[in-house]
Design an enzyme around this catalytic site. Structure first.
Site, short mmCIF file in Angstrom:
data_model
loop_
_atom_site.label_atom_id
_atom_site.label_comp_id
_atom_site.label_asym_id
_atom_site.label_seq_id
_atom_site.Cartn_x
_atom_site.Cartn_y
_atom_site.Cartn_z
N VAL A 73 35.97 39.54 38.33
CA VAL A 73 36.94 38.83 37.53
C VAL A 73 38.18 38.71 38.51
CG1 VAL A 73 37.35 38.61 35.25
CG2 VAL A 73 35.62 39.25 35.59
N ALA A 118 42.91 40.46 38.89
CA ALA A 118 41.71 40.77 39.08
C ALA A 118 41.25 41.82 38.82
CB ALA A 118 41.23 39.94 40.39
N LYS A 119 39.71 42.79 38.52
CA LYS A 119 39.45 43.86 38.94
C LYS A 119 37.39 43.02 39.59
CE LYS A 119 40.13 47.51 37.96
NZ LYS A 119 41.48 47.91 38.26
N GLY A 120 37.11 44.29 39.60
CA GLY A 120 35.77 44.21 40.28
C GLY A 120 34.89 46.07 39.81
N ASP A 159 39.76 52.11 42.58
CA ASP A 159 39.85 52.72 41.52
C ASP A 159 39.20 53.57 40.82
OD1 ASP A 159 40.86 51.18 38.63
OD2 ASP A 159 38.79 51.27 37.93
#
Ligand code: NAD
Length: 429
Positions: A73, A118-120, A159
């Site tokens: 995202v 953003a992050k995944g 992460d």
């Protein structure tokens, strides 16, 4: 809160699936009155720019085929490329990744890094898979999200349950697809692949720097100040060591194995050695084991939650006797606890500011990869300290100006910077 308005809710999330995204929306609602003319653009913050859901088919070691769901995202890229980690966890959801991406937008803007958020994530329990399976899953995921990531577009990082090795596989996969070695596509890489010196300690060092600034604001001398730390891993262990080196007295530490106390100060180096050798601090000599309740109720100048989210709650907040709480962890204080701490006069330095040292050195890693010129650890630490000090000063000044908490001030600072960029860029077409 206007979650009922059609604009606040992307069509692919029902009201019941809001989860952390709902929490984030509420935080944006709360700062909107402080955004002045920029409030016109606030809807921008309530929808992610791009949300990609990918299917990851892989052949397992036993010859069967498994499919996993992956996400990337990009919440906002008005100020620069997306930036944020990739999480491997069986409970990851789109709503969670959206919220984590949005908090990255706020964090990078609050610290004034030229990044968006953003992050995944992949819905997977990595502990159920071999190294070979994890490598294949990581590579297929990278290839699937390859259409939207890139050193100028969106830069993933480690992460929960991902690490430097995961980043090396991501960098290699992206580079193979591009036909060119592209170190700057991810950060948190091994040093041998363009990783940055100082990255491992960066978050704990940032906690230490803002902790010193907050102490100065409150008229507390770090030399001799008492420090209590929950979580003794990368963030808590580093912060505890730096505070001790600066002359503070670390009087209590908690990890998943024990709460240890010594009113004359614990020996942080012995604790670190013991934790490394035994997997936790339990059993370290010259320390008294105390209960969780007694741990939270210790009188102290600084309290650093650096373990998990949701640790300071309406239950233990009334017992806390700390002058300052510095949030090393993400989301360690519940909103109810926040109000209780404020009413009792405890200053809370929020996570989006206090633990931003990690993403700041990720920014340095990206800059070094672009220039192919690598800095010394002393240079990294010097620049990190300067950026964290300046970020603290700007958030503290907004807090004073509006008479709000530093958490609200960090959101005002972050949201305003993002929306200013949005406004001057204008809408295309
Ligand atoms: P880590 O795994 O190195 O350390 C976690 C520590 O928390 C360990 O000492 C563990 O024993 C302790 N812990 C776990 N469960 C506990 C429990 N129930 N009660 C008490 N202690 C418990 O993790 P880390 O990298 O130090 O991250 C800590 C926090 O900081 C997380 O919230 C993370 O999201 C946040 N954070 C980390 C970074 C980073 O760069 N590492 C950056 C930003 C935010």
């Amino acid at each position: 809160m206007s979650l009922n308005t059609p604009h606040a809710l992307p069509s692919y999330l029902s009201k019941h699936e809001l989860g952390p995204w709902g929490t984030y929306l509420e935080q944006v609602e709360r700062v909107t009155p402080y955004l002045g003319h920029l409030a016109k653009w606030v809807e921008t913050l309530k929808r992610p720019k791009r949300s990609l859901i990918v299917d990851i088919p892989v052949e397992l070691d036993n010859g069967t085929i498994a499919h996993f769901e992956g996400y990337r995202v990009q919440h906002n890229t008005s100020r620069g490329p997306g930036k944020g980690g990739v999480r491997f966890h069986q409970d990851v959801t789109l709503s969670e990744v959206m919220a984590l991406a949005a908090w990255m937008s706020i964090k990078t803007a609050a610290v004034n890094l030229p990044f968006g958020g953003a992050k995944g994530g992949i819905r997977i329990n990595p502990h159920n898979h071999s190294r070979g399976e994890l490598e294949r899953i990581t590579r297929r995921y990278t290839s699937e999200i390859g259409v939207i990531i890139g050193p100028n577009k969106d830069i993933p990082a480690p992460d929960v349950n991902t690490n430097a090795q995961t980043m090396a596989w991501m960098m290699d996969t992206y580079s193979m697809n591009e036909g060119a070695t592209t170190t700057g596509v991810v950060t948190g890489k091994p040093i041998s692949l363009g990783g940055s010196l100082g990255r491992v300690e960066a978050t704990g060092r940032g906690v230490f720097v803002v902790g010193c600034e907050a102490a100065r604001d409150q008229g507390i001398n770090i030399e001799g100040a008492r420090v209590v730390v929950q979580g003794f891993g990368n963030v808590g262990g580093t912060a505890a060591r730096l505070f001790q080196e600066a002359g503070a007295k670390v009087i209590a530490v908690q990890d998943h194995t024990a709460c240890l106390h010594n009113s004359n100060g614990l020996d942080v180096l012995s604790l670190l050695k013991h934790a490394e050798e035994h997997g936790g601090i339990a059993g370290t000599p010259n320390a008294e084991a105390i209960s969780h309740d007694d741990f939270w109720a210790l009188e102290t100048e600084l309290l650093i939650p650096a373990a998990l989210e949701g640790q300071i709650t309406a239950r233990n907040a009334p017992t806390i006797r700390a002058r300052i709480v510095i949030e090393g962890a993400n989301g360690p204080t519940t909103p109810e606890a926040d109000d209780i701490l404020a009413a009792n006069g405890t200053l809370v330095v929020p996570d989006v500011l206090a633990n931003a040292g990690g993403v700041t050195v990720s920014y340095f890693e990206w800059v070094q990869d672009f220039s192919s010129f690598y800095w010394t650890e002393a240079e990294i630490n010097h620049r990190l300290e300067a950026m964290m000090r300046s970020a603290y000063a700007s958030v503290a000044s907004v807090a004073r100006e509006h008479g709000v908490s530093q958490r609200t001030a960090a959101f005002i600072t972050g949201c305003s910077r993002i929306l200013e960029a949005r406004e001057v860029r204008g809408l295309y077409p």
